[in-house]
Design a protein around this motif. Structure first.
Motif, mmCIF file in Angstrom:
data_model
loop_
_atom_site.group_PDB
_atom_site.id
_atom_site.type_symbol
_atom_site.label_atom_id
_atom_site.label_comp_id
_atom_site.label_asym_id
_atom_site.label_seq_id
_atom_site.Cartn_x
_atom_site.Cartn_y
_atom_site.Cartn_z
ATOM 1 N N ASN A 1 0.803 -1.232 0.000
ATOM 2 C CA ASN A 1 0.000 0.000 0.000
ATOM 3 C C ASN A 1 0.831 1.274 0.000
ATOM 4 O O ASN A 1 0.320 2.350 -0.265
ATOM 5 C CB ASN A 1 -0.946 0.006 1.202
ATOM 6 N N GLY A 2 2.099 1.148 0.330
ATOM 7 C CA GLY A 2 2.952 2.321 0.296
ATOM 8 C C GLY A 2 3.734 2.381 -1.004
ATOM 9 O O GLY A 2 3.404 3.133 -1.910
ATOM 10 N N ILE A 3 4.741 1.500 -1.115
ATOM 11 C CA ILE A 3 5.659 1.574 -2.252
ATOM 12 C C ILE A 3 5.002 1.192 -3.576
ATOM 13 O O ILE A 3 5.035 1.952 -4.540
ATOM 14 C CB ILE A 3 6.896 0.693 -1.978
ATOM 15 N N LEU A 4 4.374 0.011 -3.609
ATOM 16 C CA LEU A 4 3.804 -0.429 -4.891
ATOM 17 C C LEU A 4 2.675 0.478 -5.356
ATOM 18 O O LEU A 4 2.541 0.765 -6.541
ATOM 19 C CB LEU A 4 3.323 -1.880 -4.794
ATOM 20 N N ALA A 5 1.872 0.962 -4.400
ATOM 21 C CA ALA A 5 0.784 1.862 -4.786
ATOM 22 C C ALA A 5 1.357 3.136 -5.408
ATOM 23 O O ALA A 5 0.863 3.620 -6.430
ATOM 24 C CB ALA A 5 -0.081 2.201 -3.573
ATOM 25 N N GLY A 6 2.433 3.632 -4.824
ATOM 26 C CA GLY A 6 3.076 4.832 -5.359
ATOM 27 C C GLY A 6 3.669 4.572 -6.727
ATOM 28 O O GLY A 6 3.501 5.350 -7.666
ATOM 29 N N LEU A 7 4.324 3.423 -6.845
ATOM 30 C CA LEU A 7 4.956 3.036 -8.103
ATOM 31 C C LEU A 7 3.916 2.884 -9.213
ATOM 32 O O LEU A 7 4.113 3.340 -10.339
ATOM 33 C CB LEU A 7 5.688 1.710 -7.885
ATOM 34 N N PHE B 1 12.794 7.600 -13.201
ATOM 35 C CA PHE B 1 13.747 7.709 -12.107
ATOM 36 C C PHE B 1 13.634 9.027 -11.363
ATOM 37 O O PHE B 1 13.661 9.049 -10.143
ATOM 38 C CB PHE B 1 15.163 7.436 -12.608
ATOM 39 N N ASP B 2 13.461 10.113 -12.105
ATOM 40 C CA ASP B 2 13.383 11.412 -11.433
ATOM 41 C C ASP B 2 12.097 11.555 -10.638
ATOM 42 O O ASP B 2 12.093 11.916 -9.467
ATOM 43 C CB ASP B 2 13.489 12.562 -12.443
ATOM 44 N N ALA B 3 10.974 11.285 -11.319
ATOM 45 C CA ALA B 3 9.697 11.431 -10.642
ATOM 46 C C ALA B 3 9.546 10.299 -9.631
ATOM 47 O O ALA B 3 9.023 10.482 -8.538
ATOM 48 C CB ALA B 3 8.559 11.395 -11.647
ATOM 49 N N GLY B 4 10.015 9.128 -10.017
ATOM 50 C CA GLY B 4 9.852 7.941 -9.175
ATOM 51 C C GLY B 4 10.392 8.117 -7.773
ATOM 52 O O GLY B 4 9.722 7.801 -6.798
ATOM 53 N N LYS B 5 11.602 8.669 -7.681
ATOM 54 C CA LYS B 5 12.233 8.821 -6.369
ATOM 55 C C LYS B 5 11.341 9.624 -5.430
ATOM 56 O O LYS B 5 11.065 9.219 -4.314
ATOM 57 C CB LYS B 5 13.582 9.547 -6.529
ATOM 58 N N VAL B 6 10.887 10.787 -5.926
ATOM 59 C CA VAL B 6 10.093 11.679 -5.087
ATOM 60 C C VAL B 6 8.772 11.015 -4.708
ATOM 61 O O VAL B 6 8.365 11.005 -3.553
ATOM 62 C CB VAL B 6 9.829 13.013 -5.817
ATOM 63 N N ILE B 7 8.106 10.462 -5.711
ATOM 64 C CA ILE B 7 6.771 9.913 -5.443
ATOM 65 C C ILE B 7 6.836 8.752 -4.464
ATOM 66 O O ILE B 7 6.004 8.636 -3.566
ATOM 67 C CB ILE B 7 6.075 9.523 -6.768
ATOM 68 N N ILE B 8 7.846 7.908 -4.588
ATOM 69 C CA ILE B 8 7.933 6.791 -3.659
ATOM 70 C C ILE B 8 8.192 7.287 -2.235
ATOM 71 O O ILE B 8 7.559 6.828 -1.283
ATOM 72 C CB ILE B 8 8.998 5.775 -4.125
ATOM 73 N N ALA B 9 9.069 8.292 -2.120
ATOM 74 C CA ALA B 9 9.338 8.834 -0.786
ATOM 75 C C ALA B 9 8.071 9.396 -0.162
ATOM 76 O O ALA B 9 7.726 9.087 0.987
ATOM 77 C CB ALA B 9 10.408 9.924 -0.872
ATOM 78 N N ILE B 10 7.330 10.208 -0.948
ATOM 79 C CA ILE B 10 6.102 10.801 -0.421
ATOM 80 C C ILE B 10 5.066 9.719 -0.133
ATOM 81 O O ILE B 10 4.354 9.768 0.869
ATOM 82 C CB ILE B 10 5.528 11.827 -1.429
ATOM 83 N N SER B 11 5.003 8.715 -1.010
ATOM 84 C CA SER B 11 4.034 7.640 -0.814
ATOM 85 C C SER B 11 4.257 6.956 0.521
ATOM 86 O O SER B 11 3.311 6.600 1.217
ATOM 87 C CB SER B 11 4.145 6.587 -1.911
ATOM 88 N N ILE B 12 5.536 6.767 0.873
ATOM 89 C CA ILE B 12 5.837 6.099 2.140
ATOM 90 C C ILE B 12 5.380 6.970 3.310
ATOM 91 O O ILE B 12 4.756 6.485 4.256
ATOM 92 C CB ILE B 12 7.342 5.765 2.230
ATOM 93 N N ILE B 13 5.630 8.273 3.206
ATOM 94 C CA ILE B 13 5.189 9.179 4.278
ATOM 95 C C ILE B 13 3.661 9.153 4.394
ATOM 96 O O ILE B 13 3.099 9.018 5.477
ATOM 97 C CB ILE B 13 5.673 10.624 4.013
ATOM 98 N N PHE C 1 -1.333 15.302 -2.487
ATOM 99 C CA PHE C 1 -0.312 16.316 -2.691
ATOM 100 C C PHE C 1 0.884 15.741 -3.444
ATOM 101 O O PHE C 1 1.576 16.434 -4.173
ATOM 102 C CB PHE C 1 0.140 16.909 -1.358
ATOM 103 N N ALA C 2 1.103 14.443 -3.272
ATOM 104 C CA ALA C 2 2.203 13.797 -4.004
ATOM 105 C C ALA C 2 1.863 13.744 -5.478
ATOM 106 O O ALA C 2 2.682 14.002 -6.335
ATOM 107 C CB ALA C 2 2.437 12.402 -3.471
ATOM 108 N N ALA C 3 0.641 13.370 -5.779
ATOM 109 C CA ALA C 3 0.194 13.257 -7.156
ATOM 110 C C ALA C 3 -1.316 13.335 -7.153
ATOM 111 O O ALA C 3 -1.970 12.714 -6.327
ATOM 112 C CB ALA C 3 0.655 11.944 -7.761
#
Lengths: 691, 76
Positions: A332-338, A512-524, A592-594
């Protein structure tokens, strides 16, 4: 046996076929990175030259000369001239368009005069032959004192010969322009300061294109420049004119032009159509229509595949991993963000396929030509049209594509207004709310009302972008003058491989650029919505354990008491004037992440099973206002919500990209406040007018 | 002597000088050097920018920049 590894740099004018040659040499064996500290793409690849030698190929940004005027050209100049640069090549290959040899030789002759190991790769000889230009290659090689190789990058011919030439490269046998003859005394003195007798390198240093890192000699050179009243810009101009005189002499001996045949007729005929006052704009609108069609319709199917593929993958992971916190975090955090990122791959691929195609055919320069006057009126540039339109798919690559705008003021304004264009992430939000408020069958004349409203919101974004640009035009101060001198290349059929590689490259950068940010925010965000002050979740599980539909109601109630819910309730007083309650507040925070996360959050919060739009729509329709008990989603709330999403900067990735492109937090923060303010005010007005 | 911005569509002239240092370097590098034949091929729909041909190369340039390019027509 370990192979010898040499560094080869490809350089040349824009539109010379450099990238096509790069692809021919390296194939998929390439990667894109960044030069440290700046945002110019660095393209590297590998190829095998012979059994014992490998080459690392670097594709340098296109340039007309060693005099850098933009960031891109600065990179090229630094790498080619500065021995201490870590990409300093062993061999330089100058790629030249044979039909415009004169222009290519300026850059080449500068490299020759720097006494670098250089080879001239003559590209597109077939085109120049058809134009009636006959080049005596042997004579040219003799006159230039270097090896000249005939290649055809598209047809992949001459590659073997080029590799052989790279292996057997030597120093230039001649000097093209004796710079000391023009500036005798000062060059000698600069040579002494630099402790080097490379005359042309000293001249470049005097023109403040420093090619060594020695700061002591820099200071001495400055003193010399002052003493001798040496004016770099005047001297550069003088050198360029003299250089062209030499080049014209050389070309006179190597080129036979059949004047009767020289024609740009083919290109001119197409231009008659594409640059026509009426037909030109009509064609452009058709192209736009095609791009929109691709982004919205053609990409639907692959997006559905990715969606279903990814959700089966997620549930496979959910079922395979041991249940627990880690499982929940991953699924629900990482994969959902990905999942939220890779769903955009088809749209980004289509957009860049079109951009690469239009750029490669030569049409993009024409679009700038017919749009420049119109866009200049609002403080933009003909070249802004590309980022603006790309913004309709995704602001992230669009902002990156603003790099081609040479005026920094016009580039900044373009970057500032691009996020106002309705990007594809707003689409799920618009779709959901529109489908909830307007019946599918409703029509206005021959048009479907849902479609019209959707189009209206796209138009609104465009108008907001132009209006903002117009205002910015008076606010942003600029030391430099905006200017616009651009080459319009002859039309040609694009090289499909170049288009393909562009797509792959852009998708990679996005992932890679968008991915890094979105995954970090998704985890938060996952943390905020999965945890609550102690005891709250247990309480809910007890209270609702026996209630009907408990498996749907419990997650909804849990979200309400979670940290995300607490924040949602905290901001409720602020968003109440817009007609929003704490439930929308939670969605605003999570999205806010996306933006597209909005739909998922709404479905959880209104306790809907599944994220199918159909279910969400009906559930939301039946949602009640918690104070009055009347239906919550009135027209006023719907419009207010859509306006908010149209204008608010609900995208972490965009903020991150603007930060990177403007090299600081100033502009992304101004942008964030401006867009949120605009969203708030327009939602406020709309809600109060409609309710 | 004329300014490049004053040429008619289809009219040819020789580049005499470029009076703006800023535009000069850019144009010089593209091969627009004094003595070169320059032809105004067309104007964009709003007459600005214009498209000129110099040694087989089509270049678009804004009128404000073309104002700073002095050309010599065949009549001069």
């Amino acid at each position: 046996m370990t192979k010898k590894n040499i560094k080869v740099a490809l350089a040349g004018n824009p539109n010379s076929g450099k990238s096509t040659l790069f692809n021919a040499l390296t194939g998929l064996n390439q990667s894109v990175g960044n030069y440290p500290g700046i945002t110019v793409d660095k393209k590297l690849g590998n190829c095998t030259l012979d059994r014992s030698t490998k080459a690392q190929i670097i594709d340098l940004p296109g340039a007309y000369s060693l005099y850098s005027k933009s960031l891109d050209e600065k990179v090229t100049q630094q790498i080619l001239c500065n021995k201490e640069n870590k990409d300093y090549p062993d061999v330089i290959v100058i790629v030249a368009d044979s039909s415009n040899l004169r222009k290519s030789l300026l850059f080449l002759s500068q490299i020759i005069d720097l006494k670098r190991e250089v080879i001239l790769a003559l590209n597109m000889l077939d085109v120049s032959r058809n134009m009636g230009i006959v080049i005596d290659i042997l004579q040219l090689a003799d006159q230039l004192g270097i090896n000249v190789v005939e290649i055809n990058a598209r047809k992949r011919t001459g590659i073997k010969e080029l590799k052989d030439a790279i292996l057997s490269v030597s120093f230039p046998k001649k000097e093209i322009l004796d710079i000391k003859e023009i500036f005798p005394d000062i060059i000698d003195r600069a040579n002494i300061i630099r402790e080097n007798n490379n005359n042309y390198a000293s001249f470049l240093s005097l023109c403040r294109h420093y090619i060594d890192n020695n700061s002591a000699s820099k200071i001495k050179l400055e003193v010399l420049i002052k003493d001798e009243q040496f004016i770099p810009s005047r001297s550069q101009a003088k050198e360029t004119v003299r250089r062209y005189k030499r080049i014209d002499k050389i070309l006179h001996q190597c080129i036979g032009e059949n004047k009767a045949l020289i024609k740009r007729n083919f290109t001119k005929k197409i231009d008659d159509l594409l640059l026509h006052p009426i037909l030109g704009y009509t064609c452009f609108l058709l192209v736009l229509f095609l791009i929109f069609q691709a982004i919205f319709s053609w990409s639907q199917l692959p997006m559905e595949w990715i969606d279903s593929g990814f959700s089966s993958f997620s549930s496979w992971v959910a079922n395979t991993m041991n249940p627990g916190v880690l499982n929940d975090l991953v699924v629900n955090g990482i994969l959902a963000g990905l999942g939220g990122i890779i769903i955009f791959i088809p749209q980004i691929a289509f957009l860049f396929a079109f951009i690469a195609f239009l750029e490669d055919t030569g049409y993009m320069a024409r679009v700038s030509f017919i749009m420049d006057k119109i866009l200049r009126g609002v403080g933009l540039n003909g070249r802004s049209i590309i980022p603006l339109l790309s913004g309709a798919a995704c602001a992230v690559p669009a902002i990156m594509s603003a790099r081609t705008i040479s005026s920094s003021k016009e580039r900044l304004i373009t970057i500032f207004v691009v996020p106002l264009m309705s990007c594809s992430a707003r689409l799920p939000v618009y779709t959901l709310i529109i489908s909830m408020m307007i019946p599918e069958t409703a029509s206005w004349g021959p048009f479907n009302t849902q479609g019209l409203v959707m189009m209206g919101f796209y138009l609104l974004g465009f108008i907001a972008a132009l209006t903002t640009a117009f205002v910015m035009k008076f606010i942003v101060k600029s030391r430099e003058r905006g200017f616009y001198v651009m080459e319009m290349p002859s039309y040609k059929i694009p090289d499909y491989k170049t288009v393909l590689y562009t797509i792959i490259e852009k998708v990679k950068v996005f992932l890679f650029d968008a991915g890094k940010v979105i995954i970090a925010i998704s985890i938060i965000l996952w943390f905020l919505s999965s945890y609550a002050p102690s005891g709250k979740f247990e309480q809910i599980e007890q209270d609702y354990a026996t209630v009907e539909n408990s498996e749907i109601i419990i997650p909804s109630k849990k979200l309400e008491v979670s940290y995300a819910g607490i924040i949602g309730k905290t901001i409720e007083p602020v968003i109440k004037p817009l007609g929003f309650d704490w439930r929308i507040g939670i969605s605003l925070i999570t999205s806010f992440a996306a933006r597209e996360v909005f739909v998922g959050t709404m479905s959880t919060i209104y306790s809907v099973g599944g994220t199918d739009n159909y279910y969400i729509k009906n559930k939301l329709k039946s949602a009640k206002n918690l104070d009055t008990g009347k239906p919550f989603f009135t027209t006023a709330v719907g419009v207010s919500l859509m306006l908010f999403y149209a204008f608010a900067m609900q995208c972490m990735t965009t903020i991150a990209v603007v930060f990177r492109e403007t090299k600081g937090w100033k502009w992304p923060l101004i942008q964030l406040f401006y867009m949120t303010g605009l969203a708030y005010i327009s939602s406020f007005i709309a809600y109060n007018l409609l309710s | 002597m004329k300014r490049l911005s004053e040429l008619q569509v289809g009219e040819k002239a020789f580049v005499e000088s470029i009076q703006d240092e800023f535009v000069e370097q850019q144009l010089l590098e593209m091969g627009v050097t004094p003595g070169q034949l320059i032809e105004l091929e067309r104007k964009s729909p709003f007459s600005d920018p214009i498209a000129v041909v110099v040694s087989n190369l089509l270049i678009s340039i804004r009128l404000s920049d073309a104002d700073n390019i002095i050309v010599k027509t065949q009549n001069d």
